[in-house]
Write an enzyme that holds these catalytic residues in place. Structure first.
Site, PDB file in Angstrom:
ATOM      1  N   LYS A   1      -6.895  -5.043  -5.513  1.00  0.00           N
ATOM      2  CA  LYS A   1      -5.517  -5.392  -4.796  1.00  0.00           C
ATOM      3  C   LYS A   1      -5.547  -6.884  -4.468  1.00  0.00           C
ATOM      4  O   LYS A   1      -4.442  -7.465  -4.726  1.00  0.00           O
ATOM      5  CB  LYS A   1      -5.616  -4.734  -3.493  1.00  0.00           C
TER       6      LYS A   1
ATOM      7  N   THR B   1      -0.263   4.791   1.216  1.00  0.00           N
ATOM      8  CA  THR B   1      -0.371   5.731   1.991  1.00  0.00           C
ATOM      9  C   THR B   1      -0.543   5.279   3.468  1.00  0.00           C
ATOM     10  O   THR B   1      -0.976   4.248   3.927  1.00  0.00           O
ATOM     11  CB  THR B   1      -1.916   6.371   1.842  1.00  0.00           C
TER      12      THR B   1
ATOM     13  N   ARG C   1       6.676  17.063  -4.941  1.00  0.00           N
ATOM     14  CA  ARG C   1       5.315  17.387  -5.745  1.00  0.00           C
ATOM     15  C   ARG C   1       5.351  18.708  -6.107  1.00  0.00           C
ATOM     16  O   ARG C   1       5.172  19.692  -5.234  1.00  0.00           O
ATOM     17  CB  ARG C   1       4.151  16.852  -4.746  1.00  0.00           C
TER      18      ARG C   1
ATOM     19  N   ASP D   1       0.819  -1.241   0.101  1.00  0.00           N
ATOM     20  CA  ASP D   1      -0.175   0.001  -0.030  1.00  0.00           C
ATOM     21  C   ASP D   1       0.983   1.195  -0.005  1.00  0.00           C
ATOM     22  O   ASP D   1       2.028   1.087   0.314  1.00  0.00           O
ATOM     23  CB  ASP D   1      -0.702  -0.094   1.143  1.00  0.00           C
TER      24      ASP D   1
ATOM     25  N   GLU E   1      -3.128  20.887   0.086  1.00  0.00           N
ATOM     26  CA  GLU E   1      -3.681  22.392   0.083  1.00  0.00           C
ATOM     27  C   GLU E   1      -3.349  22.715   1.422  1.00  0.00           C
ATOM     28  O   GLU E   1      -3.182  24.046   1.723  1.00  0.00           O
ATOM     29  CB  GLU E   1      -5.381  22.089  -0.062  1.00  0.00           C
TER      30      GLU E   1
END
Length: 1167
Positions: free
Chosen positions: A768, A383, A568, A381, A470
């Site tokens: 997955k 995150t 990023r 995975d 953000e």
């Protein structure tokens, strides 16, 4: 088949027999445990085999051994396994009870009552409060927020920790109190239970009207209610029907490849045993017919035996019992003990203990340890497993100037966030000196976003961001003096260097995956209208005014530099708008927004029109902080020939950026293929083009491959896997759905396996599991899945080995896993140290175990030809019983638990040492036949050397030495000494325990031998111990000791000679490593520096790709304006990045021998 649910009508809903909300992951209960567990255990070939032997030993006509020699170890094995299974299931019951007994408020008879989760039924209306888990899949009816909004966190479902918005349909959003809800009798007709997390379709029928329902109206089990005081929901799916449980997959009984091989070998050995029994039975029948019949007077046949043929038949079963020790039951007891020891080593490993979370590594199963040394594919995975999901504003470029790391003091700003850090004081100086470009840069960051703000007390601001990106950008602007304070549907208030300024918010041009940018149009207090835009550089740079060309070139260089570091990136631009143009454009926007059809297309064209000829401000670089040690771990595991695939629910660009950050993807790769097709044909074409490119590149390099597909039942291989160059594959969830279809899965797998790295984005939990299953099906390779959330559970259960990260997303992954720890970097140690050692130890244990038992048992076979095939044993039955339990059990256990070929540091430094496990070189059918050949060779010498000596030997007093008991003692003593010397040769790592067990076992043998032939035992049990003084008399003869010495030398010398020659002529990598370490202990290591070669980055712009479309529209409508707001996660400091240098130093200091295969190892090894 559709589902019908009526609110507040349990009787109506119960007639459909929908599942209750009770979940069950356990296997047994008190009544079924014993029969089901015994049934499972007797599916093991060996247990059935020993039960069969036990039944034979209970028949007196054929049994030459006591029944207790089999029943005691069999009951012991069954009991140990049953206790272990019961313990595992107890914890599953405990976990189920914990979840099922959670409390929920259910509306019954107009009153809210506390009910356990398991008592919630489909059609019930339940109340949720802030920070509570959602009990079942609910249709949101109303909430404490305006317009029926509520905020949820879906980490348990898709691994994402950013907030998501759900909204009740307008007709029910007014049902805020229990009296209105109690009268609510709407009926929902919807789709049946399924595993699609992002889709829901249904209709609500109420008051003769019907209202469409979508996923935006649903709260799924496993979500957590955030920043919403309360909400009410109608239960649509409960328990096993919920989408979370539909995605969880079934618990599969996991067994190692060595277990499966052992089952096959046991069947082969049983066949061999039957063959030996048949040969000896035929011999018995012939002997009785030709010779035995002449001696009936003093050697009569047993009662009931009337012919030589029947005597041979009984002899067959007698020999089956005697020779059964080729596979003793102690083998299975020993295997379980060794695995338990290996599990404790993992649990006790201080280097896998996380002090920050106080979490040790835990082996949650004891059956898979050696398979940790054979892993070829890791499915991870993203995150929370590779990343911490913490975004940090790292670098920026403003008007062509790049600002780099040096610590900045923000004490001048009382509204600064103390957790924010930036490292370039010159940027702060530019702000203070009033640089207009820098001011505009941070003004854009403070205005162009969809963040919500809450001020709990003066100066204590909390931001609720839809994505961590953000939040990081707005926090950066805040710390540099441009503080976003509050917003309304039509205004944004910003404190610019202490001065409050309110901008009129005219429009939000929302983000989506096609636009890859967002803009806001604001009117300043001076009346100037300006558009601020931020987005992916690939999109924004082509929309700039031509006057920006020089600045664009400089900024592009900065972007390449940032992207090269895996950051990023995001480009910022602005545009001033004329009042008249804006009025016209706004009117057209209003008409497009209310268009009945093609609304999205109209809006996209208008957005595109206004976002042109913009002025470039600069670029930002955000670091999605990786967990500590992730790049190093991935680099080392890749060197160990382990392929790593990332399967994530996150967006493509985010996943790709993380791929670069953790060095799975590099600038030096030949090509990164991206598959994004929406149809079967598009996906097939993209995969075909990728394969053709790889083949063309390979041909141009002169490798001469001709394309062909190879698919066999045993193992899927492809000529593509041998191509030159490094490739990577990135595939989206909707494309993967087509790629996993039966007619395309082979093409997909072939393309993916030819790539060094594979990243699957936007995948569902079930996808997955399907990817893992695909690799298991065709590659026949050992797979490992690692994750930290409930969305990883099905993948963890499907893989051969499941690893749970005990992180931020609950404990579902840990509960479903076989191993757990708190950081991804510990995977390196789990596989390269514990896994490799476990595999090595188990293989050496099995080889030795089969060798010693064939050497022990085959002596009976040879003796059969000299005792009239009468099923007479060479040894007495006490030696037969104690041989595997006392005399030889502990030394081999010590080797199986403690042995190691190289120290742990070398295991980590030389990843190539891991490859023998992947290739299954240390224990396979070939190695098995070598072991039993050595055992049979030993048994031949063990029998015939003493037999030949005893034929003519005499005692010191001139009497004949040859008698049955003296021969038995001599052979038994030779056997114990030979197998003890052999295990000394096999032991690679000596500890005090090894010494104690080997010499202790020899001492125990002689002590028991002399005790059994002593006067004391004879006087107590005259019928059992008749041969008084035999051992003492036999072992007092020099001839006997010379015979034992000769037997030992002849058995052992060929083994020693073979190993010396092998070490000299064809050393293995572990031999080379050991020798290299000896040579280099006195040498000073020299380090090589690494020079990085880069290419132009093609992967920039990871802007806010966990961001969601539609949030801007929500802000402009004013629907989400409310008091409470989200407190952002604290931002941690950047980790130090010197891993490549460290890795290169290790490789440089350890030389080329680390990477050389065993066949071409360093020839300086000659000794």
């Amino acid at each position: 088949e559709e589902r019908r649910v009526r609110a507040n009508a349990r009787e109506y809903n119960e007639k459909f027999q929908y599942a209750s909300n009770c979940i069950k992951t356990s296997k047994y209960n008190i009544i079924t445990f014993l029969p089901v567990n015994l049934f499972e255990q007797f599916q093991e070939v060996a247990n059935t085999y020993f039960l069969f032997l036990l039944i034979l030993q209970l028949i007196p006509q054929i049994s030459s051994l006591s029944w207790f020699t089999t029943i005691v170890p069999l009951v012991l094995v069954l009991t140990i396994t049953a206790v272990k299974d019961a313990t595992d299931d107890y914890f599953r019951h405990k976990s189920d009870n914990q979840v099922n007994n959670r409390q929920s408020q259910v509306l019954i008879g107009g009153v809210l009552r506390q009910e356990q989760w398991m008592n919630v039924r489909v059609g019930d209306i339940i109340k949720l409060e802030n920070n509570q888990f959602v009990a079942a899949d609910l249709l949101l009816l109303s909430s404490s927020e305006p317009h029926g909004l509520c905020y949820i966190e879906t980490a348990e479902l898709d691994g994402e920790t950013n907030m998501k918005v759900r909204q009740a349909i307008p007709v029910t959003s007014e049902l805020g109190d229990t009296s209105k809800l109690a009268r609510f009798d709407g009926e929902v007709i919807c789709e049946p239970p399924n595993n699609k997390l992002d889709k829901f379709g249904g209709m609500l029928y109420w008051k003769e009207n019907k209202y469409p329902l979508s996923n935006q109206n649903m709260l799924l089990r496993g979500c957590v209610l955030r920043n919403t005081e309360w909400c009410f929901g109608l239960v649509i799916f409960a328990g096993p029907d919920t989408k979370l449980m539909q995605n969880s997959g079934r618990t599969k009984f996991k067994r190692t490849s060595i277990d499966r091989l052992m089952n096959t070998l046991v069947l082969w050995i049983f066949g061999f045993l039957v063959c030996m029994g048949v040969i000896l039975a035929i011999g018995n029948a012939i002997w009785e017919h030709e010779v035995g019949v002449c001696f009936q007077i003093y050697l009569p046949w047993d009662e009931g035996v009337h012919s030589a043929f029947f005597s041979g038949f009984l002899s067959f079963w007698s020999y089956i019992i005697i020779l059964n020790t080729v596979v003793p039951i102690s083998l299975y007891v020993s295997v379980e003990v060794i695995r338990l020891g290996h599990s404790y080593f993992i649990n006790w490993d201080k280097k896998m203990y996380c002090a920050k979370r106080r979490t040790p590594a835990e082996a949650r199963t004891t059956t898979l340890n050696e398979e940790l040394g054979q892993v070829e594919y890791i499915f991870s995975d993203k995150t929370g497993t590779l990343t911490q999901n913490i975004m940090v504003f790292s670098k920026c470029s403003v008007n062509g100037h790049s600002y780099r790391p040096e610590p900045v003091d923000f004490s001048f700003n009382p509204l600064a966030d103390p957790r924010f850090q930036f490292w370039d004081p010159s940027l702060l100086e530019a702000v203070n000196l009033g640089d207009p470009h820098v001011h505009e840069f941070f003004r854009l960051l403070s205005l162009c976003h969809t963040v919500m703000s809450e001020e709990k007390s003066e100066g204590e601001l909390y931001y609720k961001a839809q994505s961590p990106d953000e939040g990081a950008l707005v926090t950066a602007a805040r710390n540099f003096g441009f503080v976003f304070r509050s917003r309304t549907p039509k205004t944004i208030t910003v404190h610019e260097l202490g001065r409050a300024i309110t901008y009129q918010l005219l429009a939000i041009l929302d983000f989506n995956n096609i636009r890859k940018r967002m803009s806001v149009i604001v009117r300043s207090p001076e009346g100037k209208i300006r558009l601020y835009c931020k987005g992916a550089d690939t999109i924004l740079l082509e929309r700039l005014h031509p006057i920006n060309q020089d600045l664009t070139n400089v900024t592009t260089d900065h972007l390449n530099e940032y992207a090269g570091e895996g950051l990023r990136t995001l480009v910022l631009a602005y545009k001033d708008l004329e009042e008249s143009y804006y009025e016209d454009w706004s009117e057209r926007l209003h008409r497009a927004g209310s268009a009945p059809e093609a609304r999205e297309d109209y809006l996209a064209r208008l957005y595109d029109e206004v976002e042109h000829d913009m002025m470039l401000l600069g670029a930002t670089a955000i670091e999605d902080k990786l967990q500590q040690g992730v790049p190093e771990t991935i680099a080392i595991l890749t060197l160990a020939n382990i392929k790593i695939w990332v399967l994530t629910g996150d967006k493509q660009e985010t996943a790709v950026n993380i791929g670069y950050s953790c060095k799975m993807l590099t600038d030096d790769m030949t090509e990164v293929f991206v598959v994004t097709g929406h149809t079967v044909l598009e996906v097939r074409e993209e995969l075909r083009k990728a394969r053709e490119k790889m083949m063309d590149a390979s041909r141009s390099m002169g490798n001469g491959f001709s394309y062909q597909e190879k698919l066999s039942s045993s193992k899927f291989t492809s000529v593509l896997e041998a191509i030159a160059g490094e490739y990577a594959l990135v595939i989206n969830g909707h494309s993967l759905a087509h790629a996993l279809e039966a007619d395309m899965e082979v093409e997909f797998l072939e393309t993916a396996c030819a790539c060094k790295a594979v990243i699957c984005c936007r995948v569902t939990p079930l996808q997955k599991a399907q990817v893992v299953e695909l690799v298991k099906k065709y590659k026949k390779a050992v797979t490992l899945a690692i994750g930290d959330g409930a969305n990883d559970v099905s993948m963890i259960k499907t893989a051969h080995i499941g690893v749970g990260i005990s992180g931020q997303e609950g404990i579902q992954a840990v509960l479903a896993s076989d191993y757990s720890f708190s950081q991804f970097k510990f995977l390196q140690r789990l596989l390269l140290v514990h896994g490799r050692w476990s595999y090595l130890r188990m293989c050496k244990f099995l080889c030795y175990f089969f060798y010693k038992n064939f050497a022990f048992t085959m002596v009976h076979f040879w003796f059969g030809f000299f005792c009239g095939f009468s099923a007479q044993t060479v040894y007495d039955q006490y030696f037969i019983t104690l041989y595997n339990i006392v005399y030889t059990s502990l030394p081999v256990l010590a080797m199986g638990v403690f042995d190691q070929d190289v120290p742990e540091q070398r295991s980590m430094e030389y990843p190539k040492l891991y490859e023998p496990g992947q290739l299954n070189l240390l224990f396979n059918k070939r190695e098995f036949f070598i072991c039993i050949a050595q055992g049979i060779y030993t048994s031949v010498l063990m029998f015939f050397i003493p037999y030949g000596v005893f034929a003519d030997a005499t005692r010191d007093d001139g009497a004949q030495l040859a008698d049955y008991q003296s021969f038995a003692v001599t052979v038994a003593t030779s056997l114990v000494i030979v197998v003890s010397v052999q295990i000394g040769l096999d032991t690679g790592f000596w500890t005090a325990i090894n010494h104690f067990f080997i010499w202790g076992s020899l001492t125990a043998y002689f002590a028991i031998l002399f005790a059994m032939h002593s006067d004391g035992l004879f006087q107590m049990f005259p019928n059992q111990f008749r041969f008084v003084g035999n051992a003492q008399n036999t072992l007092a003869q020099p001839t006997v000791w010379l015979t034992i010495a000769l037997t030992t030398v002849v058995c052992i010398m060929p083994v020693v000679a073979f190993r010396f020659l092998k070490l000299d002529l064809k050393p293995e990598l572990s031999d080379t490593v050991r020798y290299t370490q000896l040579v280099r202990k006195k040498q000073k290591t020299q380090h090589r520096c690494m020079r990085r070669v880069g290419r132009v980055g093609s992967r920039r712009s990871g802007y806010a790709f966990s961001h969601q479309e539609g949030f801007g529209e929500l802000i402009m409508s004013g629907k989400n304006m409310r008091l409470s707001s989200l407190a952002l996660s604290s931002f941690a400091t950047r980790p130090s990045a010197g891993w490549i240098e460290t890795l290169r130093k290790k490789k440089g200091s350890d030389g080329s021998t680390a990477g050389s295969p065993s066949g071409v190892a360093d020839k300086t090894l000659k000794v």
